[in-house]
Design an enzyme around this catalytic site. Structure first.
Site, mmCIF file in Angstrom:
data_model
loop_
_atom_site.group_PDB
_atom_site.id
_atom_site.type_symbol
_atom_site.label_atom_id
_atom_site.label_comp_id
_atom_site.label_asym_id
_atom_site.label_seq_id
_atom_site.Cartn_x
_atom_site.Cartn_y
_atom_site.Cartn_z
ATOM 1 N N ALA A 65 1.011 -1.109 0.716
ATOM 2 C CA ALA A 65 -0.202 0.293 0.151
ATOM 3 C C ALA A 65 0.881 1.156 0.315
ATOM 4 O O ALA A 65 2.195 1.571 0.412
ATOM 5 C CB ALA A 65 -0.834 -0.128 1.011
ATOM 6 N N GLY A 108 1.012 -4.972 0.768
ATOM 7 C CA GLY A 108 -0.992 -5.372 -0.365
ATOM 8 C C GLY A 108 -0.459 -5.700 -1.088
ATOM 9 O O GLY A 108 -1.016 -6.248 -1.701
ATOM 10 N N GLU A 111 -0.303 -9.340 -0.862
ATOM 11 C CA GLU A 111 -1.847 -9.500 -0.389
ATOM 12 C C GLU A 111 -2.939 -9.883 -1.551
ATOM 13 O O GLU A 111 -3.712 -10.765 -1.754
ATOM 14 C CB GLU A 111 -2.603 -8.529 0.651
ATOM 15 N N GLU A 131 5.285 -5.178 7.087
ATOM 16 C CA GLU A 131 3.864 -3.724 7.593
ATOM 17 C C GLU A 131 4.360 -3.992 9.246
ATOM 18 O O GLU A 131 4.512 -2.231 10.156
ATOM 19 C CB GLU A 131 2.481 -4.319 7.579
#
Ligand code: CAA
Length: 257
Positions: A65, A108, A111, A131
């Site tokens: 992200a 992300g 993911e 993260e």
């Protein structure tokens, strides 16, 4: 459709969505994810597409992200933003979706790859959930999908201690389907995608739905669900065609009806 952060193309019956923010290692900003979801949904609606590939570039599938966009957020900013929900939208794509991953698949990005149905990795791919280094945890399914894919022990190591997996390790632990040379990772993925794309379209969707139910339902319910999907396929022209083609020793012609 003109997009700023993704490129789309078609190769036979395969729709290709390429994340295209190379200067930021394809960091997944809300704008990029919105476009990616839009492009995936357009291919999902397109009857001339049988399978979809999502990819990045050689150096990065996606480095997670967009940290700069989240840096100053408070919980209500996150809550009022559709951002994390975009991963759910990817999960809802009904056609087979393959991630062609090269370079970084972090946070992300990892993911997003795990939200796809299959992963083909170049030999330079690196999978990680870093993260913890930012004082947060994976928020787009990482703790769940990683644990399902590779088991608790290694998932804990990756999420608690930023353990990264090479492509070979990811294949060894069952996270990815195949490791291929970086020079040809798109071509190799397209070979697999092309075969899938030319199979019976409705059966493909039902098969995907049935396998994904493993993660949603208790066994008796998912077995009953599978059986209903199996029975439902006997209402399709493709079932009649597929079985007639077998009996008459000819190649089936799928109509997707
Ligand atoms: N968000 C925003 N920008 C990013 C980014 C990210 N996730 N990853 C890389 N970039 C940007 C950098 O800020 C840098 O931009 P500038 O040139 O403007 O400074 C550019 O991409 C190049 O990055 P680096 O200079 O850091 O390149 P590097 O080769 O030294 O390192 C890297 C590459 C290892 C991928 C490193 O950039 C990195 O660690 N990125 C962050 C990875 C990460 O923590 N991901 C998790 C994000 S949080 C998340 O994803 C939450 C969730 O579950 C949804």
């Amino acid at each position: 459709m003109d997009y700023k952060y993704v490129l789309t193309s078609k190769n036979g019956r395969v729709g290709i969505v390429q994340l295209n923010r190379p200067k930021a290692y394809n960091a997944l900003s809300p704008a990029l994810m919105k476009e990616a979801v839009d492009a995936l949904q357009a291919f999902d609606r397109d009857e001339s597409v049988g399978c979809i590939v999502i990819t990045g570039n050689e150096k990065a599938f996606a480095a997670g992200a967009d940290i700069k966009e989240m840096q100053t957020a408070v919980p209500t900013d996150m809550l009022n933003n559709p951002f994390i929900g975009y991963w759910d939208d990817v999960q809802k794509i009904s056609k087979p979706l393959i991630a062609a991953v090269s370079g970084f698949a972090l946070g992300g990005g990892c993911e997003l790859a795990m939200t796809c149905d299959m992963i083909v990795a170049s030999d330079t791919a690196v999978f990680g959930q870093p993260e913890i280094n930012l004082g947060v945890i994976p928020g787009a399914g990482g703790t769940q999908r990683l644990t399902h894919a590779i088991g608790k022990a290694l998932a804990m190591e990756m999420v608690l201690n930023d353990r990264r997996l090479s492509a070979e390790e990811a294949a060894h632990y069952g996270l990815v389907n195949k490791v291929v040379p970086v020079e040809t990772f798109i071509e190799e993925t397209l070979k697999i995608a092309d075969k899938i794309a030319n199979r019976a379209p409705i059966a493909l969707k039902m098969a995907k739905e049935a396998i994904n139910a493993v993660y949603e339902m208790p066994l008796q319910a998912s077995l009953a669900h599978e059986r209903r999907l199996f029975y439902l396929l006997f209402s399709t022209a493709d079932q009649k065609e597929g079985m007639d083609a077998f009996v008459n020793k000819r190649k089936a012609e799928w109509s997707g009806r």
